[in-house]
Design a protein around this motif. Structure first.
Motif, mmCIF file in Angstrom:
data_model
loop_
_atom_site.group_PDB
_atom_site.id
_atom_site.type_symbol
_atom_site.label_atom_id
_atom_site.label_comp_id
_atom_site.label_asym_id
_atom_site.label_seq_id
_atom_site.Cartn_x
_atom_site.Cartn_y
_atom_site.Cartn_z
ATOM 1 N N GLU A 96 17.063 1.692 -4.420
ATOM 2 C CA GLU A 96 17.446 2.914 -3.720
ATOM 3 C C GLU A 96 17.055 2.855 -2.248
ATOM 4 O O GLU A 96 17.818 3.300 -1.367
ATOM 5 C CB GLU A 96 16.785 4.118 -4.411
ATOM 6 C CG GLU A 96 17.356 4.381 -5.803
ATOM 7 C CD GLU A 96 16.570 5.438 -6.566
ATOM 8 O OE1 GLU A 96 15.469 5.820 -6.086
ATOM 9 O OE2 GLU A 96 17.044 5.883 -7.628
ATOM 10 N N ARG A 99 19.564 0.468 -0.523
ATOM 11 C CA ARG A 99 20.889 1.082 -0.375
ATOM 12 C C ARG A 99 20.894 2.108 0.747
ATOM 13 O O ARG A 99 21.836 2.188 1.547
ATOM 14 C CB ARG A 99 21.308 1.731 -1.692
ATOM 15 C CG ARG A 99 21.746 0.732 -2.760
ATOM 16 C CD ARG A 99 22.049 1.430 -4.079
ATOM 17 N NE ARG A 99 22.565 0.483 -5.069
ATOM 18 C CZ ARG A 99 22.755 0.777 -6.352
ATOM 19 N NH1 ARG A 99 22.436 2.001 -6.808
ATOM 20 N NH2 ARG A 99 23.232 -0.125 -7.182
ATOM 21 N N ARG A 103 23.221 1.943 4.118
ATOM 22 C CA ARG A 103 24.094 3.050 4.525
ATOM 23 C C ARG A 103 23.798 3.483 5.962
ATOM 24 O O ARG A 103 24.712 3.697 6.764
ATOM 25 C CB ARG A 103 23.919 4.241 3.577
ATOM 26 C CG ARG A 103 24.493 4.024 2.186
ATOM 27 C CD ARG A 103 24.509 5.341 1.407
ATOM 28 N NE ARG A 103 24.923 5.118 0.029
ATOM 29 C CZ ARG A 103 24.080 4.969 -0.988
ATOM 30 N NH1 ARG A 103 22.758 5.047 -0.771
ATOM 31 N NH2 ARG A 103 24.542 4.762 -2.210
ATOM 32 N N THR A 107 26.629 3.173 8.908
ATOM 33 C CA THR A 107 27.145 4.399 9.530
ATOM 34 C C THR A 107 26.761 4.446 11.013
ATOM 35 O O THR A 107 27.543 4.910 11.846
ATOM 36 C CB THR A 107 26.621 5.648 8.793
ATOM 37 O OG1 THR A 107 25.195 5.595 8.707
ATOM 38 C CG2 THR A 107 27.209 5.744 7.398
ATOM 39 N N ARG A 113 31.847 6.863 6.125
ATOM 40 C CA ARG A 113 30.965 7.032 4.980
ATOM 41 C C ARG A 113 31.630 6.604 3.680
ATOM 42 O O ARG A 113 31.008 5.961 2.834
ATOM 43 C CB ARG A 113 30.526 8.506 4.886
ATOM 44 C CG ARG A 113 29.771 8.860 3.617
ATOM 45 C CD ARG A 113 28.425 8.162 3.511
ATOM 46 N NE ARG A 113 27.482 8.684 4.491
ATOM 47 C CZ ARG A 113 26.202 8.335 4.522
ATOM 48 N NH1 ARG A 113 25.735 7.454 3.652
ATOM 49 N NH2 ARG A 113 25.399 8.821 5.443
ATOM 50 N N ASP A 114 32.927 6.904 3.514
ATOM 51 C CA ASP A 114 33.605 6.550 2.258
ATOM 52 C C ASP A 114 33.645 5.044 2.052
ATOM 53 O O ASP A 114 33.371 4.550 0.952
ATOM 54 C CB ASP A 114 35.035 7.114 2.240
ATOM 55 C CG ASP A 114 35.064 8.631 2.103
ATOM 56 O OD1 ASP A 114 34.005 9.194 1.729
ATOM 57 O OD2 ASP A 114 36.123 9.234 2.363
ATOM 58 N N ASP A 117 30.066 3.773 1.226
ATOM 59 C CA ASP A 117 29.653 4.020 -0.160
ATOM 60 C C ASP A 117 30.336 3.071 -1.130
ATOM 61 O O ASP A 117 29.754 2.666 -2.143
ATOM 62 C CB ASP A 117 29.959 5.462 -0.549
ATOM 63 C CG ASP A 117 29.049 6.462 0.153
ATOM 64 O OD1 ASP A 117 27.960 6.046 0.610
ATOM 65 O OD2 ASP A 117 29.427 7.650 0.251
ATOM 66 N N GLU A 118 31.560 2.690 -0.805
ATOM 67 C CA GLU A 118 32.340 1.829 -1.702
ATOM 68 C C GLU A 118 31.711 0.443 -1.834
ATOM 69 O O GLU A 118 31.725 -0.147 -2.913
ATOM 70 C CB GLU A 118 33.774 1.705 -1.176
ATOM 71 C CG GLU A 118 34.703 0.913 -2.079
ATOM 72 C CD GLU A 118 36.117 0.886 -1.540
ATOM 73 O OE1 GLU A 118 36.862 -0.028 -1.932
ATOM 74 O OE2 GLU A 118 36.459 1.764 -0.728
ATOM 75 N N ARG A 121 27.039 0.071 -3.215
ATOM 76 C CA ARG A 121 26.610 0.027 -4.605
ATOM 77 C C ARG A 121 26.848 -1.361 -5.211
ATOM 78 O O ARG A 121 26.068 -1.839 -6.027
ATOM 79 C CB ARG A 121 27.305 1.119 -5.414
ATOM 80 C CG ARG A 121 26.731 1.321 -6.809
ATOM 81 C CD ARG A 121 27.176 2.634 -7.406
ATOM 82 N NE ARG A 121 26.649 3.760 -6.638
ATOM 83 C CZ ARG A 121 25.441 4.291 -6.827
ATOM 84 N NH1 ARG A 121 24.652 3.782 -7.747
ATOM 85 N NH2 ARG A 121 25.034 5.308 -6.122
#
Length: 553
Positions: A96, A99, A103, A107, A113-114, A117-118, A121
């Motif tokens: 976590e 990740r 991110r 960013t 952001r989309d 996130d893709e 993970r």
């Protein structure tokens, strides 16, 4: 220039500390990525990089920054890099943290952001890298700082699973050995592994299988020792080195050593030097480096020395034959071990029958640099054919050994062979005591060959060298030299106070010229230096015998 520390890492949990995690400084990570060739000018979205134990993201952060820059430079959407990173960690908390770090970096670099996130993970996963099925070897890069934890400190069930999955993890191995193995197995042809890790696997017994794997199937490209460098965010009792290993045939190798002055600026200089393949050696503030034409073969311990000395030892290893050599009938061995010295060793020459009393050379007899026999004997239970004597034929020997039978039968070798309860651990070679031989004490701060012209049998704390061809005084001069000592020093375990172990396995590492090719003046100089115990003169004559002009410290 490298950023000294980069953005701060998230706080590390105590659970992570218990799992052997030690986090690497940003400038060290940047150096490893550069040395491995993972640079933003390449089309990194087409490649795959693996981080086997990502922790809080010390390596993943810079990796993502380089990948992002590469995508921008090559006009690629971030989705093209969906398979470009594969990072693992055993702890969900670390997953976590990493990740979140990824991110934030993406960013901040302007990605939506989309799309962030893709990919995130899929890039960072919870899992035990050593027990994960990785499928085909598809990694272009494997980089990181594997966990520092002894295998016996791992829970029993997991330890058994690790041993089953990683064939190199023998003995009392550290878990990082398995990370090397799995990382190397996952590399594509031409792929690169770049780790910062404790370097003990290069020399200790538990690293034997890993060394064999590297020398048989890969190329050791770079070893950068960093024992005194502040490489981690926590102070650790480790002896780290950066290693770059490629899935290809062995080529030239960069061997380098650092001092505590090695920092981001020195790392830049070192990196620039490695990019000049025609440069053989460099000495700068904070480091010394040399380029070797080959790496040391096999699974035996790899040497440790200054880069310049390693280069010379590598050259000598390539150009000269080992000390122990069938063509010259030269053999290295160890004296007799009894398992009960208080029974078998005595200063009484008349203790038993005269032909059962074998004059014995002890370490203390060699202290002066010449053999000065102290009058000790071995009570010898072996005949000239190499068989145990019939005690019925030697009533005094039988009486003496029977008197001490209880002590002799407590030995492991006697319990294993109760019918041969009076044997010494080692068989006595009836030819050895009459042969001329060089004797070398096991433990000494400097190499110390002493000539026995014949008549004594060595005790087990003495190693011996016999030869069919060598004039042992000439060979003794070579062995007295700093060149011969350097071979042993590079491989041997150094004990407290600087004492070296001059064991057979290390003496066999010494390379020597063909005795027939040493000219008469050099042979004479070596013999005279040996007789006078003149190390400097022996070294100067040895330089001529090896065809060297000097020998580096």
């Amino acid at each position: 220039m490298f950023d000294v520390d980069g953005p701060p890492l998230p706080a590390v949990s105590q659970e992570a500390v218990r799992h052997g995690e030690v986090f690497t400084r940003r400038w060290i990570v940047e150096l490893i990525l550069d040395l491995a060739g993972y640079t933003a000018d390449g089309d990194l979205a087409r490649l795959r990089i693996v981080e086997p134990a990502c922790g809080a993201g010390a390596f993943v952060g810079p990796i993502v920054e380089r990948l992002s820059k590469s995508c921008r430079g090559h006009g690629r959407p971030l989705s093209d890099a969906a398979g470009a990173i594969r990072a693992f960690d055993l702890l969900i908390g670390n997953v976590e943290l990493t990740r979140a770090l990824v991110r934030d970096r993406l960013t901040a670099d302007g990605w939506e952001r989309d799309e962030v996130d893709e990919v995130v993970r899929g890039w960072v996963r919870q899992g035990d890298y050593l027990l994960t099925a990785h499928g085909t070897a598809d990694a272009d890069f494997v980089v990181g700082n594997p966990p520092y934890i002894r295998l016996e400190d791992v829970p029993d069930e997991r330890m058994a699973a690790y041993r089953s999955a990683c064939l190199t993890m023998g003995g009392r191995a550290d878990v990082y050995v398995g990370f090397y193995e799995q990382g190397l197995r996952s590399l594509k042809p031409g792929g690169t592994l770049g780790f910062i890790c404790a370097d003990r696997w290069m020399r200790n017994q538990y690293g034997r299988h890993l060394r064999r794997m590297v020398t048989r199937h890969h190329s050791m490209d770079l070893v950068l020792s960093m024992h005194d460098v502040d490489a981690f965010h926590e102070r650790v009792a480790a002896y780290p080195a950066v290693t770059i290993i490629r899935n290809t045939v062995q080529g030239s190798v960069v061997a380098a050593d650092t001092t505590r002055e090695f920092g981001p600026r020195e790392a830049q200089k070192f990196l620039a030097w490695t990019a000049r393949p025609t440069s053989i050696a460099m000495t700068d503030t904070g480091f010394k480096a040399s380029r070797l034409s080959h790496w040391f073969p096999g699974e035996d311990s790899w040497p440790t020395a200054s880069p310049a000395r390693l280069a010379v030892l590598e050259e000598l290893s390539q150009g000269f034959r080992p000390l122990e050599d069938e063509t010259t009938g030269t053999r290295v061995g160890i004296g007799v071990a009894t398992g009960a010295d208080k029974v078998f060793i005595t200063d009484r020459s008349d203790l038993v029958e005269g032909d059962r009393m074998l004059p014995l050379a002890m370490v203390r007899d060699t202290t002066a640099g010449r053999l000065d026999w102290g009058g000790m004997y071995l009570v010898n239970p072996w005949d000239r054919a190499g068989a145990l004597v019939d005690l019925a034929a030697y009533p005094r020997l039988r009486a003496y050994l029977t008197k001490n039978r209880a002590a002799l039968e407590k030995r492991h070798i006697a319990r294993k062979q109760p019918g041969r309860w009076y044997k010494t651990i080692d068989k006595v070679d009836p030819r050895l005591n009459v042969r001329p031989k060089l004797l070398l004490p096991d433990m000494k701060q400097a190499i110390h060959p002493v000539l026995d012209e014949g008549g004594l049998y060595p005790h087990h704390n003495l190693y011996f060298i016999v030869s069919e061809v060598w004039d042992l005084r000439v060979l003794g001069g070579l062995l007295l030299s700093k060149i011969a000592e350097a071979f042993v020093e590079a491989y041997a375990v150094k004990m407290r106070g600087g004492t070296l172990r001059f064991q057979a396995q290390y003496l066999r590492k010494i390379r020597v010229p063909d005795p027939s090719e040493i000219d008469e003046p050099t042979s004479t100089a070596l013999a005279v230096a040996f007789e006078r115990r003149d190390v400097q003169a022996a070294t100067q004559a040895a330089l001529r015998a090896y065809g060297l002009t000097n020998f580096p410290d």
